[in-house]
Design an enzyme around this catalytic site. Sequence first.
Site, PDB file in Angstrom:
ATOM      1  N   CYS B 142       0.837  -1.197   0.000  1.00 41.84           N
ATOM      2  CA  CYS B 142       0.000   0.000   0.000  1.00 41.84           C
ATOM      3  C   CYS B 142       0.880   1.258   0.000  1.00 41.84           C
ATOM      4  CB  CYS B 142      -0.926  -0.025   1.226  1.00 41.84           C
ATOM      5  SG  CYS B 142      -1.898   1.461   1.440  1.00 41.84           S
ATOM      6  N   CYS B 145      -0.384   4.114   2.182  1.00 40.84           N
ATOM      7  CA  CYS B 145      -0.163   3.888   3.618  1.00 40.84           C
ATOM      8  C   CYS B 145       1.290   4.184   3.979  1.00 40.84           C
ATOM      9  CB  CYS B 145      -0.431   2.436   4.003  1.00 40.84           C
ATOM     10  SG  CYS B 145      -2.073   1.827   3.643  1.00 40.84           S
ATOM     11  N   ASP B 146       2.207   3.590   3.209  1.00 42.97           N
ATOM     12  CA  ASP B 146       3.595   3.517   3.651  1.00 42.97           C
ATOM     13  C   ASP B 146       4.547   4.432   2.891  1.00 42.97           C
ATOM     14  OD1 ASP B 146       2.605   1.600   5.332  1.00 42.97           O
ATOM     15  OD2 ASP B 146       3.102  -0.054   4.000  1.00 42.97           O
TER      16      ASP B 146
END
Lengths: 227, 314
Positions: B142, B145-146
Amino acid sequence: MSQDDRYKEIIKTEMAKLNRPVTLKVFTCKEKQPSGSQIRECMDCGQFMALLRVYEENSNGMLTIEELCIDDNPEFAKQYDISRVPTILFIDDQGREVIRYLASPKAGEIQPFIQAIFAFAGAPNYYEKTIEQNLNRIEPSTIKVMITETCPYCPQVATVVNNFAIASKGKIRSVIIDIMANPDIGQYYDAAGVPYTIINDKKTIVGMVGAPEILKALIGGNVRVQY
Amino acid sequence: MFNFDMEDIDLEKTFDLIVLGGGPTAIGCAIYAARFAMDVLVIGKTFGGLIATTHLVENYPAITTISGQGLMEMFREHMNSLNIPYISDEIRSIDKVDDHFELHSFFQKFKANSICVATGSERKKLGIPGEEEFVGRGVSYCATCDGPFYVDKVVCVIGGSDSAAKEALFLSQNVRKVYIIYRGEEIRAEPINKQRVYNNDKIEIIYNTNVVEIKGETNVKSVIFDNGKEFEVDGVFIEIGSIPNSDLAKRIGVKINEKGEIIINRKSETNIPGVFAAGDVADAPFKQAITGVAEGVVAAYSAFDYVKEMNIEY
């Protein structure tokens, strides 16, 4: 409507539905001016408090945000081990810390934060029955959830963990940490991915994780269910 | 639950329709069901589904450009305006009892006259050494997300799809360099995204290459190619497609094709009366948020017809 305005609208709409009183404590730090007045010393505290006031002002008087300066309240800060500001605490009527936020409840984090406020105030908590049935199998636990502002999965893990903490009658404590605002914590745990969930500084779950998996990890075995 | 005034909602009752899933397909289905005056409940493991991880959605008609998360916030707002309850949970078994279905999770037993399976799909894993070991320490599925962990670092995106191109474009905003590592000869992104990749100085494509191992110490340090070369990177983003979340449907006897997708007809009906399916979990050849929503809406209409036939009055 800008995204920020949209988020404010969500806070206004949802907070207006709060029908039970609830108080949150927020630790900031202030500096005394020669005039005797105080200004907030930490860079984030001003914006942080302004956002929390939006929650408070739209709650029909049901939410009280109590701002505490760590220097003016050293005993209290020591009692709850406040080592960084701003910090939000949900403290129950027995003085137990239930939820700690080292993160700003903005953007995607609005939803879990509001839900935590409602459940903490006594609204129905979906996970309560199952947590109660398994309570004797749960050790006193701290669940830390590391998040980033852009992570779409993080609010869901935060929601579950907060609700578990509220349902656990003081056995579980939830700590929501914005890893970008607290990079030292991320480095300490070698976290380079979110959501990053740590139970009692031992078990680590990286990525999206559902309520059943978190409960199983807490219990260390199968969940006992009785409908 | 996203609806904070849920005290009036009785979870013990028999719902007309329970929608399983949390993506646009599921919410689209629930919105139509609510407008058909059906008692509808949505149960999803992940609100937003895979599209919530998309940095930019530019092909949802009437919305020029929006983040995947922003789009799903709009879905949530629409759902909340109709007082549709949403529960974050996972159903582990379904039984047919008399004329209704019983659905069991770890937290609750639910009853429904009809079900729509809109459980979507999940990211495929490479299944190579080091992948599992370094999840959260350099391996990610992701980028939204990261991505913030890799400011000024060197990362690679494994895959050649439109999603892989979009991940690389998103990551290029903050990293020093993104390598797209693709086993084929030309990436399969939409022409507009392909051109953006080609025009981006920070993105380089390595063709005809497979990654066979991910190496590191505390965090990822390098990947090993199938030609034996070791290539230094700080982060590995895996975007090699997805697999349908159809296990639960399969266990109750819903027919699945060889790809694991639920077989549906134009009414979004499965082989089991009262069980409908839509979106990424179903067998449509072209899977998009908009096509999933359309299938979900058709499922809601078919469920409405089905429940009406059960002589339940509205």
